[in-house]
Scaffold this motif. Structure first.
Motif, PDB file in Angstrom:
ATOM      1  N   ASP A 386       0.818  -1.214   0.000  1.00 13.82           N
ATOM      2  CA  ASP A 386       0.000   0.000   0.000  1.00 13.82           C
ATOM      3  C   ASP A 386       0.853   1.265   0.000  1.00 13.82           C
ATOM      4  O   ASP A 386       1.746   1.427   0.844  1.00 13.82           O
ATOM      5  N   ILE A 387       0.553   2.181  -0.921  1.00 13.98           N
ATOM      6  CA  ILE A 387       1.315   3.429  -1.030  1.00 13.98           C
ATOM      7  C   ILE A 387       1.178   4.278   0.233  1.00 13.98           C
ATOM      8  O   ILE A 387       2.154   4.897   0.692  1.00 13.98           O
ATOM      9  N   GLU A 388      -0.013   4.318   0.832  1.00 11.85           N
ATOM     10  CA  GLU A 388      -0.202   5.086   2.063  1.00 11.85           C
ATOM     11  C   GLU A 388       0.668   4.521   3.176  1.00 11.85           C
ATOM     12  O   GLU A 388       1.311   5.265   3.935  1.00 11.85           O
ATOM     13  N   THR A 389       0.701   3.214   3.298  1.00 11.66           N
ATOM     14  CA  THR A 389       1.483   2.553   4.334  1.00 11.66           C
ATOM     15  C   THR A 389       2.971   2.861   4.180  1.00 11.66           C
ATOM     16  O   THR A 389       3.656   3.245   5.141  1.00 11.66           O
ATOM     17  N   ARG A 390       3.483   2.712   2.983  1.00 13.69           N
ATOM     18  CA  ARG A 390       4.906   2.934   2.752  1.00 13.69           C
ATOM     19  C   ARG A 390       5.300   4.397   2.956  1.00 13.69           C
ATOM     20  O   ARG A 390       6.346   4.705   3.540  1.00 13.69           O
ATOM     21  N   ASN A 391       4.451   5.307   2.481  1.00 12.46           N
ATOM     22  CA  ASN A 391       4.746   6.730   2.670  1.00 12.46           C
ATOM     23  C   ASN A 391       4.701   7.122   4.140  1.00 12.46           C
ATOM     24  O   ASN A 391       5.510   7.934   4.612  1.00 12.46           O
ATOM     25  N   ALA A 392       3.735   6.565   4.863  1.00 10.61           N
ATOM     26  CA  ALA A 392       3.628   6.879   6.290  1.00 10.61           C
ATOM     27  C   ALA A 392       4.856   6.376   7.046  1.00 10.61           C
ATOM     28  O   ALA A 392       5.376   7.057   7.942  1.00 10.61           O
ATOM     29  N   TYR A 393       5.318   5.188   6.704  1.00 13.32           N
ATOM     30  CA  TYR A 393       6.529   4.663   7.343  1.00 13.32           C
ATOM     31  C   TYR A 393       7.702   5.610   7.093  1.00 13.32           C
ATOM     32  O   TYR A 393       8.446   5.958   8.014  1.00 13.32           O
ATOM     33  N   ASP A 394       7.857   6.045   5.867  1.00 12.35           N
ATOM     34  CA  ASP A 394       8.972   6.935   5.522  1.00 12.35           C
ATOM     35  C   ASP A 394       8.905   8.236   6.312  1.00 12.35           C
ATOM     36  O   ASP A 394       9.913   8.696   6.864  1.00 12.35           O
ATOM     37  N   GLU A 395       7.696   8.826   6.392  1.00 10.58           N
ATOM     38  CA  GLU A 395       7.574  10.108   7.091  1.00 10.58           C
ATOM     39  C   GLU A 395       7.744   9.953   8.594  1.00 10.58           C
ATOM     40  O   GLU A 395       8.483  10.712   9.234  1.00 10.58           O
ATOM     41  N   LEU A 396       7.071   8.949   9.186  1.00  9.60           N
ATOM     42  CA  LEU A 396       7.065   8.851  10.642  1.00  9.60           C
ATOM     43  C   LEU A 396       8.364   8.283  11.202  1.00  9.60           C
ATOM     44  O   LEU A 396       8.805   8.675  12.289  1.00  9.60           O
ATOM     45  N   VAL A 397       8.997   7.382  10.483  1.00 14.25           N
ATOM     46  CA  VAL A 397      10.240   6.788  10.967  1.00 14.25           C
ATOM     47  C   VAL A 397      11.449   7.618  10.556  1.00 14.25           C
ATOM     48  O   VAL A 397      12.288   7.977  11.391  1.00 14.25           O
ATOM     49  N   HIS A 398      11.531   7.978   9.291  1.00 15.29           N
ATOM     50  CA  HIS A 398      12.724   8.658   8.797  1.00 15.29           C
ATOM     51  C   HIS A 398      12.718  10.159   9.056  1.00 15.29           C
ATOM     52  O   HIS A 398      13.798  10.781   9.139  1.00 15.29           O
ATOM     53  N   LYS A 399      11.547  10.765   9.199  1.00 14.38           N
ATOM     54  CA  LYS A 399      11.485  12.214   9.348  1.00 14.38           C
ATOM     55  C   LYS A 399      11.010  12.667  10.731  1.00 14.38           C
ATOM     56  O   LYS A 399      11.318  13.776  11.158  1.00 14.38           O
ATOM     57  N   ARG A 400      10.230  11.809  11.423  1.00 11.26           N
ATOM     58  CA  ARG A 400       9.703  12.235  12.723  1.00 11.26           C
ATOM     59  C   ARG A 400      10.208  11.390  13.884  1.00 11.26           C
ATOM     60  O   ARG A 400       9.799  11.602  15.031  1.00 11.26           O
ATOM     61  N   GLY A 401      11.063  10.424  13.608  1.00 13.27           N
ATOM     62  CA  GLY A 401      11.778   9.745  14.685  1.00 13.27           C
ATOM     63  C   GLY A 401      11.072   8.598  15.357  1.00 13.27           C
ATOM     64  O   GLY A 401      11.547   8.110  16.400  1.00 13.27           O
ATOM     65  N   LEU A 402       9.974   8.112  14.802  1.00 15.31           N
ATOM     66  CA  LEU A 402       9.303   6.954  15.376  1.00 15.31           C
ATOM     67  C   LEU A 402      10.179   5.720  15.165  1.00 15.31           C
ATOM     68  O   LEU A 402      10.848   5.593  14.132  1.00 15.31           O
ATOM     69  N   SER A 403      10.186   4.811  16.107  1.00 15.38           N
ATOM     70  CA  SER A 403      11.019   3.618  15.962  1.00 15.38           C
ATOM     71  C   SER A 403      10.405   2.648  14.955  1.00 15.38           C
ATOM     72  O   SER A 403       9.185   2.622  14.746  1.00 15.38           O
ATOM     73  N   HIS A 404      11.260   1.854  14.343  1.00  7.31           N
ATOM     74  CA  HIS A 404      10.791   0.836  13.391  1.00  7.31           C
ATOM     75  C   HIS A 404       9.815  -0.116  14.072  1.00  7.31           C
ATOM     76  O   HIS A 404       8.760  -0.452  13.505  1.00  7.31           O
ATOM     77  N   GLU A 405      10.140  -0.548  15.288  1.00  7.19           N
ATOM     78  CA  GLU A 405       9.300  -1.513  15.990  1.00  7.19           C
ATOM     79  C   GLU A 405       7.913  -0.955  16.271  1.00  7.19           C
ATOM     80  O   GLU A 405       6.898  -1.640  16.097  1.00  7.19           O
ATOM     81  N   GLN A 406       7.853   0.319  16.703  1.00  9.90           N
ATOM     82  CA  GLN A 406       6.558   0.917  16.994  1.00  9.90           C
ATOM     83  C   GLN A 406       5.739   1.083  15.729  1.00  9.90           C
ATOM     84  O   GLN A 406       4.532   0.802  15.704  1.00  9.90           O
ATOM     85  N   MET A 407       6.374   1.510  14.641  1.00  9.28           N
ATOM     86  CA  MET A 407       5.641   1.691  13.396  1.00  9.28           C
ATOM     87  C   MET A 407       5.135   0.364  12.853  1.00  9.28           C
ATOM     88  O   MET A 407       4.024   0.292  12.324  1.00  9.28           O
TER      89      MET A 407
END
Length: 556
Positions: A386-407
């Motif tokens: 899903d494009i929404e899922t992948r984009n959200a991962y990129d923004e929240l993990v790579h740009k806003r600092g959420l951990s991979h495990e939490q995401m």
């Protein structure tokens, strides 16, 4: 209340890409759907809603349409669609198409012409603006992350896209756009389809000025919802659509209306407003937090009841509700509202079905919901499509600092791909979905949860859905009765009454894994007749076992 066939119907939603592959390419298709129409008829549904099957580059799984009058080659041909429509009608099933007209694909012929210049026939078919101080025209963010504006080198301007950059928003303020859309709709209705589900139709009229939106703490972009949902001309445009197209046919219409309120819904779906039959509201599935929709918070039942009962009582007698727990954009219902553990999955799937199907409105069953299909335990980001899922991962993990495990926990809980894994037909290879390699992974629990195991089993989730649907078809009170909430503040029990003339339904649902005592409302018969329940043996009327659902019918 006025009667109508679409009020009495039950709708079965199909996500074509994941329903049935007939040619081994790993992608569901129209012949695959046709081969299972008998299954849907056996379930008891009356209407089939097809997610988009139009020609599309598939940036957003078909919601980016490049040709409204052609079939996506992966799904088949127009001849395949004609065969599907004929077969459905022969079985007494109606076909409702997805109408995606807030935006098109950037590969649509209209956009190809629009981006060429500022003064051709299609130049004003989309929303173009000059930049401001070397940046985007305003600060709006896309639902799919990033800016809602994309710069086009050829035209030298930005175009608005509230979803993917490959999904430019149409300019509905242009009468030529509306005329083109209405012509296309008429073409499909003359072909014989039975209605439309209208994608994000509440967004077609934008507020003039395109002002900056409020930026939430931690957010990268402004919120443009207030300027796009339920805009200044949306009801005018829908009344025009109804007058010129919809009213000419005996069809069913439902609008997807993010951001709608009860009062606004009375305009969209009022019994005499001349717009739509009903709308999808999302309050009960739209739990927002610091990261938007991405969270794994537990169910708040009192809040859920407050929302559903407010809609039930607010629209009673003046407009019509649509009823759903999940769809192609939501996680699996039993994983979100029930309990998908091995011990309680079947019991809770039947319970949440009862809670929903006994309400007033038209119920929607999403493919696999009738089997109690669950969220998928993907372990890596690469498994998601899903494009929404992948984009959200990129923004929240790579740009806003959420951990991979939490995401990853959030994705397992909320990602749209939870609903998009292949339909689980049997316990054979790939759940009987395809002889090839499926476009997205199959949920590994298909060996236990599948249609072959459930059809004909009187204790299955499928058989319970059959019973619920049959009751709706045979009891007028389930369709037209008013709703009276009961035990609104109880943290575990979802209870209400339905009332029509001298009949009363009492609906009791336990959303917990505990035995609970239930105070019954005044006027309930001493020994009311049980209409349906998800335990075989009877329990005391005032007690509810874990995830138990019971419905009583009695005379006042």
């Amino acid at each position: 209340m006025e009667k109508a066939w679409w009020k009495e119907a039950v709708v079965y939603q199909i996500y074509p890409r994941s329903f049935q592959d007939s040619n081994g390419d790993g992608i569901g298709d129209l012949p695959g759907i046709t081969s299972h129409l008998g299954y849907i008829r056996e379930l008891g549904a009356d209407v089939v809603w097809l997610c988009p099957i139009y020609q599309s580059p598939n940036d957003d799984n078909g919601y980016d349409i490049s040709d409204y009058r052609s079939i996506m080659s992966e799904f088949g041909t127009m001849a395949d669609f004609d065969e599907l429509l004929k077969a459905a009608h022969n079985l007494g099933l109606k076909i409702v198409m997805d109408l995606v007209v807030n935006h098109t694909s950037d590969e649509h012929a209209w956009f190809a012409e629009s981006r060429k210049s500022k003064d051709n026939t299609y130049s004003d078919y989309y929303i173009w603006r000059d930049g401001k101080d070397g940046k985007e025209p305003n600060n709006w963010g896309s639902y799919f992350s990033g800016s809602a504006w994309q710069y086009d080198e050829g035209r030298g301007q930005y175009y608005l896209h509230f979803f993917s950059p490959k999904q430019p928003d149409l300019n509905w303020d242009n009468p030529a756009v509306r005329g083109s859309v209405f012509d296309m709709m008429t073409w499909w209705l003359q072909k014989g389809i039975d209605g439309f589900r209208m994608d994000v139709i509440s967004m077609i009229s934008k507020q003039p000025g395109l002002l900056d939106g409020e930026v939430a703490p931690g957010a990268l972009y402004g919120d443009g919802n207030v300027f796009t949902n339920n805009g200044p001309h949306v009801h005018e445009y829908l009344r025009e659509m109804n007058r010129k197209v919809l009213s000419q046919f005996d069809i069913m219409t439902v609008g997807e209306t993010p951001g709608v309120t009860v009062e606004e819904a009375k305009k969209y779906a009022g019994l005499h407003t001349g717009e739509l039959n009903m709308v999808f509201q999302f309050e009960h599935v739209d739990h927002q937090g610091p990261y938007g929709k991405w969270n794994d918070d537990p169910l708040d039942l009192p809040k859920l009841k407050d929302i559903l009962f407010r809609w039930q009582t607010g629209l009673d007698g003046v407009a019509w509700n649509s009823l759903f727990w999940d769809n192609h954009d939501q996680p699996r219902a039993v994983s979100r509202f029930g309990n998908d553990s091995k011990e309680w999955r079947e019991r809770s799937a039947k319970m949440i079905a009862t809670a929903l199907h006994m309400l007033q409105g038209t119920p929607y069953v999403y493919q696999g919901e009738e089997l109690g299909m669950t969220n998928v335990p993907f372990r890596t980001l690469e498994e998601y499509r899903d494009i929404e899922t992948r984009n959200a991962y990129d923004e929240l993990v790579h740009k806003r600092g959420l951990s991979h495990e939490q995401m990853m926990r959030f994705l397992h809980r909320i990602s749209r791909d939870n609903a998009r894994t292949p339909m689980q037909w049997d316990d054979g290879a790939n759940a009987g979905f395809t002889s090839g390699t499926p476009w997205i992974g199959v949920n590994p629990n298909y060996t236990e949860i599948n249609a072959k195991a459930q059809v004909g089993d009187p204790d299955s989730v499928f058989s319970y859905y059959q019973e619920l649907i049959a009751l709706r078809h045979s009891h007028e009170i389930i369709v037209y009765g008013s709703v009276e909430p009961w035990l609104e503040q109880d943290e575990h029990i979802f209870a209400y009454r339905r009332i029509l003339r001298d009949e009363t339904l009492l609906v009791l649902c336990n959303f917990s894994d505990q035995m609970l005592t239930v105070p019954l409302p005044d006027g309930c018969a001493d020994t009311p007749a049980q209409l349906i329940g998800n335990y075989d043996d009877a329990a005391p009327t005032a007690a509810l076992r874990p995830y138990e659902a019971r419905v009583y019918l009695y005379k006042q």
